[in-house]
Scaffold this active site. Sequence first.
Site, short mmCIF file in Angstrom:
data_model
loop_
_atom_site.label_atom_id
_atom_site.label_comp_id
_atom_site.label_asym_id
_atom_site.label_seq_id
_atom_site.Cartn_x
_atom_site.Cartn_y
_atom_site.Cartn_z
N ASN A 211 30.45 -97.62 -40.81
CA ASN A 211 31.75 -97.51 -41.48
C ASN A 211 32.52 -98.81 -41.29
O ASN A 211 32.00 -99.77 -40.70
CB ASN A 211 32.53 -96.30 -40.93
CG ASN A 211 32.73 -96.43 -39.44
OD1 ASN A 211 33.38 -97.35 -38.96
ND2 ASN A 211 32.14 -95.50 -38.68
N PHE A 322 42.03 -90.19 -31.66
CA PHE A 322 42.58 -90.75 -32.88
C PHE A 322 42.22 -89.84 -34.04
O PHE A 322 41.20 -89.14 -33.97
CB PHE A 322 42.01 -92.16 -33.14
CG PHE A 322 42.86 -93.26 -32.58
CD1 PHE A 322 42.95 -93.45 -31.21
CD2 PHE A 322 43.55 -94.12 -33.42
CE1 PHE A 322 43.74 -94.46 -30.69
CE2 PHE A 322 44.34 -95.15 -32.92
CZ PHE A 322 44.43 -95.32 -31.55
N LYS A 336 43.19 -81.34 -34.86
CA LYS A 336 42.23 -81.99 -33.94
C LYS A 336 42.78 -81.98 -32.51
O LYS A 336 42.03 -81.83 -31.54
CB LYS A 336 41.95 -83.43 -34.40
CG LYS A 336 41.04 -83.49 -35.61
CD LYS A 336 40.83 -84.90 -36.15
CE LYS A 336 40.01 -84.84 -37.43
NZ LYS A 336 39.93 -86.10 -38.16
N LYS A 340 40.21 -80.07 -30.17
CA LYS A 340 39.43 -80.92 -29.27
C LYS A 340 40.04 -80.95 -27.86
O LYS A 340 39.62 -81.73 -27.01
CB LYS A 340 39.30 -82.33 -29.85
CG LYS A 340 38.58 -82.34 -31.22
CD LYS A 340 38.14 -83.73 -31.64
CE LYS A 340 37.53 -83.72 -33.05
NZ LYS A 340 36.66 -84.86 -33.34
O1 PMT Z 1 38.48 -100.51 -35.73
P1 PMT Z 1 39.60 -100.86 -36.67
O2 PMT Z 1 39.13 -101.61 -37.89
O3 PMT Z 1 40.73 -101.56 -35.97
O4 PMT Z 1 40.19 -99.50 -37.27
C1 PMT Z 1 40.86 -98.61 -36.42
C2 PMT Z 1 40.50 -97.17 -36.75
C3 PMT Z 1 40.99 -96.81 -38.13
C4 PMT Z 1 38.98 -96.96 -36.67
C5 PMT Z 1 41.21 -96.30 -35.64
O5 PMT Z 1 42.58 -96.47 -35.70
C6 PMT Z 1 40.86 -94.82 -35.80
O6 PMT Z 1 41.46 -94.10 -36.55
N1 PMT Z 1 39.84 -94.36 -35.03
C7 PMT Z 1 39.28 -93.00 -35.17
C8 PMT Z 1 38.29 -92.95 -36.29
C9 PMT Z 1 37.69 -91.56 -36.47
O7 PMT Z 1 36.49 -91.42 -36.35
O8 PMT Z 1 38.56 -90.59 -36.68
P2 PMT Z 1 38.16 -89.05 -36.91
O9 PMT Z 1 39.42 -88.42 -37.37
O10 PMT Z 1 36.95 -88.95 -37.78
O11 PMT Z 1 37.77 -88.55 -35.46
C10 PMT Z 1 38.69 -87.91 -34.60
C11 PMT Z 1 38.44 -88.32 -33.17
O12 PMT Z 1 37.15 -87.83 -32.75
C12 PMT Z 1 38.44 -89.80 -32.90
O13 PMT Z 1 39.09 -90.00 -31.67
C13 PMT Z 1 36.96 -90.16 -32.80
O14 PMT Z 1 36.74 -91.24 -31.90
C14 PMT Z 1 36.37 -88.87 -32.25
N2 PMT Z 1 34.97 -88.62 -32.66
C15 PMT Z 1 34.67 -88.45 -33.98
C16 PMT Z 1 33.36 -88.14 -34.35
C17 PMT Z 1 32.39 -88.00 -33.34
N3 PMT Z 1 31.11 -87.72 -33.65
N4 PMT Z 1 32.72 -88.18 -32.06
C18 PMT Z 1 33.98 -88.47 -31.70
O15 PMT Z 1 34.28 -88.63 -30.52
#
Ligand code: PMT
Length: 397
Positions: A211, A322, A336, A340
């Site tokens: 991504n 996040f 979330k 979570k």
């Molecule tokens: O890296 P940059 O270019 O600076 O961009 C920053 C960002 C947009 C990536 C960052 O600010 C951000 O939003 N990070 C979280 C991205 C994400 O995967 O979001 P999500 O809503 O899909 O996931 C929710 C949370 O679960 C996140 O904390 C993620 O780390 C976690 N996760 C998700 C999927 C997975 N299989 N395992 C996880 O731990």
Amino acid sequence: MMLNGKNVLLGVTGGIAAYKSAYLASGLKKAGAAVDVVMTQAAAKFVTPLTFETLSAAPVTTDMFSREKPWEVEHIALAQKADLAVIAPATANTIAKLACGIADNMLATTILACTCPVVVVPAMNTAMYENIATQVNLQILKDRGFIVMNPAEGALACGTSGAGRMREPQEIIDFLQELPMEKGNGLAGKKVLITAGPTREAIDPVRYITNRSSGKMGYALAAGALGEGAEVMLVSGPVSISPPQGASLYPVESAHQMYKQVMELKDSADIIIMCAAVADYSPKLREEHKMKKQDTLSLELVKTHDILSEVGKEKKAYLVGFAAETQNIEQYAKGKLEKKNLDMIVANDVSGTETGFDSDYNAVSVYRRDGSVVHLPKGRKADIAVSIIREIIKSIG
Ligand code: PMT
């Protein structure tokens, strides 16, 4: 650190990379800083003070004993005025002088009198850089709070190739902008585990699913936590930026590797911030050889571990997630937070290019378990990160 409106002392020492510092002086000015240049006599043999005077629009100091402003003790005046000092290029000789506290020229004397952060940007021949004397001197500087920006590797002016190239001016400016503004101690004695960047899910030896995460947000959080005195463990997917000095880097590639690394480290952390954009799916099979072209291709994908949820199950640390959303941001983020088992969630809108993925900027909303919310409007990721870290500090008391 916002450079706009800051007084930056630029120290230039005698190496061929001194010419790059002319671009650095110009870039600092463009970023809104007032630049005072102090050159060693050797530096003035490579680039004339007039070049720096023109670019910085200020007098350049090379001589300890010039009496242009006889009413000021000049090295003290420059040191007191500086919000930040940068020595670029920093030769082995100047690094050695600073490590020993020798003050036999204008630059070394001024730096000795500085109380602001000092960033050292070494540039020299690889053997000189790797020499134990230089390495010990750099370590002494780091132990005393100097910030050392590791040199790049590549072709050197002496005809060899290796570590020792001065970082490019724009890289130095980006690095300075990522520095936390002020050192705090809100996280002194705390261990902070941060995930950052994307993951790569291999399809075959040359192709993968990933991504747009650049790691900038996670790395800025690492810098922000370090700035508050924390010990930082940074688990990072593949990115092209350098980790902040002082962070322990744990590089990983796939979601599974990130899962294993986080599971190994999580119990030693007081605070966990999961900023990585972990792939939710991974190819079920990784082909051993490069796949040949076909008219259509179907990939069977399997779900990866939800690392954050796994950590939330047996939560010991203060847990921050996040949420990267393109719609219904508040609703999905709060979902979330609950599902979570988090203490805090940082929601960002990732539908545009101005903020979120890969941008230097972000705009976020911070939701806590008690229902409170703090909106952080668009700002540099370095500044957003500092604000998020401060919110965490408020929460842990
Ligand atoms: O890296 P940059 O270019 O600076 O961009 C920053 C960002 C947009 C990536 C960052 O600010 C951000 O939003 N990070 C979280 C991205 C994400 O995967 O979001 P999500 O809503 O899909 O996931 C929710 C949370 O679960 C996140 O904390 C993620 O780390 C976690 N996760 C998700 C999927 C997975 N299989 N395992 C996880 O731990």
